[in-house]
Design an enzyme around this catalytic site. Sequence first.
Site, mmCIF file in Angstrom:
data_model
loop_
_atom_site.group_PDB
_atom_site.id
_atom_site.type_symbol
_atom_site.label_atom_id
_atom_site.label_comp_id
_atom_site.label_asym_id
_atom_site.label_seq_id
_atom_site.Cartn_x
_atom_site.Cartn_y
_atom_site.Cartn_z
ATOM 1 N N TRP A 167 0.818 -1.322 0.115
ATOM 2 C CA TRP A 167 -0.086 0.052 -0.166
ATOM 3 C C TRP A 167 0.836 1.331 0.116
ATOM 4 O O TRP A 167 0.267 2.327 -0.376
ATOM 5 C CB TRP A 167 -0.772 -0.175 1.057
ATOM 6 C CG TRP A 167 -0.315 0.130 2.688
ATOM 7 C CD1 TRP A 167 0.486 -0.670 3.035
ATOM 8 C CD2 TRP A 167 -0.536 1.078 3.520
ATOM 9 N NE1 TRP A 167 0.832 -0.319 4.268
ATOM 10 C CE2 TRP A 167 0.275 1.077 4.509
ATOM 11 C CE3 TRP A 167 -1.558 2.146 3.534
ATOM 12 C CZ2 TRP A 167 0.393 1.678 5.771
ATOM 13 C CZ3 TRP A 167 -1.509 3.070 4.737
ATOM 14 C CH2 TRP A 167 -0.281 2.630 5.674
ATOM 15 N N ASP A 168 2.008 1.213 0.401
ATOM 16 C CA ASP A 168 3.207 2.241 0.249
ATOM 17 C C ASP A 168 2.918 2.941 -1.024
ATOM 18 O O ASP A 168 2.998 4.256 -1.061
ATOM 19 C CB ASP A 168 4.402 1.687 0.340
ATOM 20 C CG ASP A 168 4.955 0.778 1.440
ATOM 21 O OD1 ASP A 168 3.889 0.183 2.193
ATOM 22 O OD2 ASP A 168 5.971 0.676 1.839
ATOM 23 N N GLU A 228 0.893 -2.464 12.823
ATOM 24 C CA GLU A 228 1.000 -3.946 12.722
ATOM 25 C C GLU A 228 0.846 -4.677 14.130
ATOM 26 O O GLU A 228 0.929 -5.823 14.197
ATOM 27 C CB GLU A 228 1.796 -4.549 11.740
ATOM 28 C CG GLU A 228 1.499 -4.136 10.564
ATOM 29 C CD GLU A 228 2.773 -4.007 9.492
ATOM 30 O OE1 GLU A 228 3.852 -4.456 10.006
ATOM 31 O OE2 GLU A 228 2.434 -3.814 8.274
ATOM 32 N N LYS A 266 3.254 0.669 16.338
ATOM 33 C CA LYS A 266 4.461 0.444 15.548
ATOM 34 C C LYS A 266 4.549 1.731 14.755
ATOM 35 O O LYS A 266 5.664 2.456 14.554
ATOM 36 C CB LYS A 266 4.439 -0.688 14.695
ATOM 37 C CG LYS A 266 5.442 -0.964 13.512
ATOM 38 C CD LYS A 266 5.198 -1.891 12.855
ATOM 39 C CE LYS A 266 6.359 -2.145 11.639
ATOM 40 N NZ LYS A 266 6.129 -3.006 10.505
ATOM 41 N N GLN A 267 3.330 2.331 14.198
ATOM 42 C CA GLN A 267 3.431 3.595 13.204
ATOM 43 C C GLN A 267 2.218 4.052 13.301
ATOM 44 O O GLN A 267 1.102 3.691 13.777
ATOM 45 C CB GLN A 267 3.644 2.971 11.745
ATOM 46 C CG GLN A 267 2.615 2.058 11.315
ATOM 47 C CD GLN A 267 3.350 1.463 9.998
ATOM 48 O OE1 GLN A 267 3.687 0.344 10.114
ATOM 49 N NE2 GLN A 267 2.828 1.728 8.840
#
Lengths: 727, 727
Positions: A318-319, A460, A566-567
């Site tokens: 998806w980046d 994630e 995580k992000q």
Amino acid sequence: MLNEWIIEKNSFEVADIERHGSKFLLGNGFMGYRGTMEEYSAEQLVAVNLAGFFDLAEGSNWRESVNAPNPLYTVVCIDGKELNLSSLDAVLHNQSLNIRSGIHERKTVFEVNGINITLKAERFLSMTNENIMALKYTVLADKDITVILKSGIDKAVWNISGNHLDYVDEFCDGNILKLECETVQLKNKLEVYESILGLDNIENDNLLHISEIDLIANKEFEFVKFGGIYHSEGLETSKEKFLSVVDAGYDQLKKEHIAEWERIWKNSDVVIEGDKDAQLALRYSIYHLCSIAPHNTDKCGIPARGLSGQVYKGAAFWDTEMFMLPFFQFTDSKAARNLLKYRVNTLEGARRKAKEFGYEGAFFAWESQETGDDACTLFNVTDIFTGRPLRTYFKDKQIHVSADIVFAMWDYCRTTGDYSLLIDGGLTLMYECLWFFYTYSVFKPHKNRYEILDVVGPDEYHERVNNNAFTNVMVKHAADIFVLALEKVEKEFPQYFAKFNKDLDWAYDFSQKLYVPHPNENGIIEQFDGYFALENVTPEILKTRELKENEYWGGHGLASTTMTLKQADVVMMLNVFRNEYSKDIKKSNWDFYEPYTEHGSSLSACAYAIVAAEIGYTDWAYKYFIKTASVDLTGDTKQYLGSLYIGGTHPAANGGAWNTAIFGFAGVSFTDDTLDISPRLPDNWESISFTLMWKGEKLSIKATASGVKINGIENSKVTVYGKEYKK
Amino acid sequence: MLNEWIIEKNSFEVADIERHGSKFLLGNGFMGYRGTMEEYSAEQLVAVNLAGFFDLAEGSNWRESVNAPNPLYTVVCIDGKELNLSSLDAVLHNQSLNIRSGIHERKTVFEVNGINITLKAERFLSMTNENIMALKYTVLADKDITVILKSGIDKAVWNISGNHLDYVDEFCDGNILKLECETVQLKNKLEVYESILGLDNIENDNLLHISEIDLIANKEFEFVKFGGIYHSEGLETSKEKFLSVVDAGYDQLKKEHIAEWERIWKNSDVVIEGDKDAQLALRYSIYHLCSIAPHNTDKCGIPARGLSGQVYKGAAFWDTEMFMLPFFQFTDSKAARNLLKYRVNTLEGARRKAKEFGYEGAFFAWESQETGDDACTLFNVTDIFTGRPLRTYFKDKQIHVSADIVFAMWDYCRTTGDYSLLIDGGLTLMYECLWFFYTYSVFKPHKNRYEILDVVGPDEYHERVNNNAFTNVMVKHAADIFVLALEKVEKEFPQYFAKFNKDLDWAYDFSQKLYVPHPNENGIIEQFDGYFALENVTPEILKTRELKENEYWGGHGLASTTMTLKQADVVMMLNVFRNEYSKDIKKSNWDFYEPYTEHGSSLSACAYAIVAAEIGYTDWAYKYFIKTASVDLTGDTKQYLGSLYIGGTHPAANGGAWNTAIFGFAGVSFTDDTLDISPRLPDNWESISFTLMWKGEKLSIKATASGVKINGIENSKVTVYGKEYKK
């Protein structure tokens, strides 16, 4: 000026072998060539990494992109000793990459038996002829000496998961070599050509030209080489094409190559006055984006590690849609359309994936290769405590990819004005994605709403959560977009509308009744149901609980039962839908979530940077911008997960750097019909200048603290800080 | 004859200290007394375990049942040396339990300084006065000798999770001691009385009577002791009640106790001719069921380890409804009704739990204590590889408990004919359970059906699965039952129906549209969505993959990604709904699932045994029956999980043994109005005889290979092998 375009290093250490492979990467969309020395081989991670050309090695758990044999391999020997930087101390060494022209150079001086020998090499991957790479090589000694030159095609290919190529045949015809290969899984053909010019007395042995050269003291000996890599549609006329390039010669190829890069930079460059570090880092990021974009094909996406190797299976994530596509749609709409068409072309794979997991429609791959089937496995991490494969949910639960693609497609249409993509497969793709979400979602009758259960969001570390804010909001927008796209097609391409007529009802019902988490009384949007009830600890505290290095925090690991992320997840959502949330909400959530965010992904910092710029946290924004923009310059990222190499370039961060500069600092935002520019530059930036393609018009924009200047407006509606821009 | 009722051991080994605590357990529903020696203390796991009396120790993660101080503590000393079996070698030792009368005996001969001293003790927990325990103790020496006797209340209480009692006050009045305690969490009062009769020259010190006794050679010295334990409603008149028992004397109490056990056995005994092992094991199982049943209270359930200690927090599980209730509803409907009323009385706790996890209605606890709140934690297992608490899903995903209770309640009504429970809270409970399932379930519009996602079925090794066959079928039946119960109440108790009138519609819709997995083309019912796609390995293979002893196979452990099951799941379902699946389907599924089943729970074997009996696998049925019936006789079960003690008795297996004998071998089954008996006895069984209460009539049934004889039928409809039984 020139040093604003040059990346270089004037010494050598062993760690450079791996690190510089990515840092000095060349790429032309068709292939990547790692920043290794000409005399290096598989052990030094030489790779000619091929975009969209995949294979399953025998005994491997997953397919990965194929690295081709290296046709630029060249080594000089004296008295049987190889002049090899990786094993022989050099007197002097310089490696450089010119990101303006995409040319790699090295100069190394070795001393052997009291004689100084200087090797110089210049190489590039042609931007005008994607199958071709070229090398100019010179040798100079300060005394008369005879050296042996070995140059040809090196079959010793670096691989992460095992051998991918069977060697079918080798040809040698004077100064031309050819190696025919087949991939081990699907027997796809790959041809590697090599030609060397400027040598006499060549003996050919085992795909090497071997030549004895009598060097005259202080007189440069020069030769050039061409490499040609062909597969798929390029095979039929490969020999003629390769020979015609060789015939035209090195200088001609280089001239065209440089001109093409000039053209690219005219559309892509962002000029920052007052901040040389930021300027270089941003340009370096843009260089990578342009090096890896699929200029001439809609058959492949951009791998998560670009063309720097086989990490993450060479697959597209998806980046591409959420981090890189904005750059392309505003600077190179052809590449943007290719990337979206790649998704249209792999729709069947997404359909197969949906079916595999019991759904209908299109469930786009977490790791997409040439067919759209998912290269990701259900056991994508090894448990460091037991050595056992760990069941992960990247593949089957990270469903937002399908919504990201719908979103990106609509953004492409809106910004370029090119809605024809809708009837070139786009609307069908949207329908399939929405139908997938409709079959994935559940209806809760007692609440009269749809919910999306059991997913993994961008963060994630928390698997199998319910009503992930990012996912639900993306899907809700995808549903809205599908309805808008249907209406657009009904109006503009009525003949295509009939088959979708029946879909308006359920799609509208779904869009209206899909639950999206709203801010609570403190303005905080809960990342997913129950997130607030998790243990309240930050990454710093978790770090102190680690029992082993490289522990995986996701799965059942340390972060899974805590609030540590995580992000960017909620903040990523606020970034994507920047027009739909107030500054207050953005600020509350940024303040709340930032301390819990590990930034364990290179996708994280830019989301925080852009939102930080919007809410006036300029220092934070700048810090995260620099982190994002220089990730591949410093190489300061995780290189290994357990024993698995995960290094390489970070195209999503490269895209994120551009996004932060343009959407964050230059303050670009847009609605269906209006482009707004509301700059909030870091203090040390005097100006930022760039071009944007907006609905077919090329706008040149320069923003300073005192104002915004825009050239090129014809019919566009452009505002500055929300007020109509006066030409 | 007598030895058919005696459990005994004629020697001693150290392991007996722990093992015999459960094997020689006494119980009377109000409390349990472990099979320890009178001189033992906390270290030897002495426990007076209290039913339904719970507390949270300081620093503990969970509440557990309270062990009371021991009022029967008695030790004989010679020359300062304690005659303690755990530390002093005995010349002779015998321990026995008479399961017909619930009386525990021990006889131990010690040799000290050349003198043989014989200790004999007989004790019981009164079945007619639940607060009372009594002990008759004799000492005999073969030479004249003076011994010191210490006897009183031992405060050294065995605890798994820490101290539960503050000692508020101590009284001493001649031969009577009293200890007043308060639980540390809720300050609930607990009183312990002790009285000793037959001693002179008592000195009392620190809750001990200390007495110097001059033994005359070969002349028995005898005394008796009473203990009284009071809490909750029993407190107000505790002293008078205790003293009146003491006044009536030991022999009177014992006589009444034995008579009560005789009465119990008249309704409960199952006589097997031709198989002494099976006879003893089955009677022993029945003994345990009768020892732990809440005869006089509807405030507590049956703990998963009976009253043998604090394992599993002393809490009630689905074990009660699905494994034990059939025994009670057919032999002791008062106890059965008490158990179901306990669920009605804890409905508020179930409501709180539903709300805690975002649902409505009643989500009954996985581990239910006195309030119905769930004693289970979200981290119920420790990861053996990291020492970290592991997120488990017993508590929040094992939702079938609420359906099990609805099912059991309806079964109670059908078999006893006592539908008044419905208007005594039963229908409200059913409504709340069904509404919970309605809010937990999801509707899939494109399939026009409800599904139940993200659950744990009986097989706990597979967490968070979708459409678990057992769960979906249980819920579907619960919905059907709710509709039937509504209709019953509308007809028989119309004044109670009005408030439920509106619920018929959604409940009917839910029942009709809830998806239940059906047999596939091979007749196999998939345990849950995707089970067939898991790795095809059996427990035997998994065992070879273990890295550590006591590894937990659930969670992310070895079994989680394979087809290996902890315990009967689909087969349990076939057992529960034995009238609804054909023999072929039962056979296909038994054959398919048995090799994958670890039987890692004592709930597993009896389900396999009953279905095996039904499909003619008599040898298998017998093997699993013996395994189930003798689990507490052999003590051959997991005693530790990691460092946690999980030993104790297994009431669910005790119930399962009865179920196997009655439903499996005697072939009892029933519909709403008819009881059928279709025996299929093991070859070595000449006959099985038992009584069943069926709709208020007490039927005496004897089955042999040649036929079935039934006495007591008045109005009942009874068939044998499906044909009407002729009296």
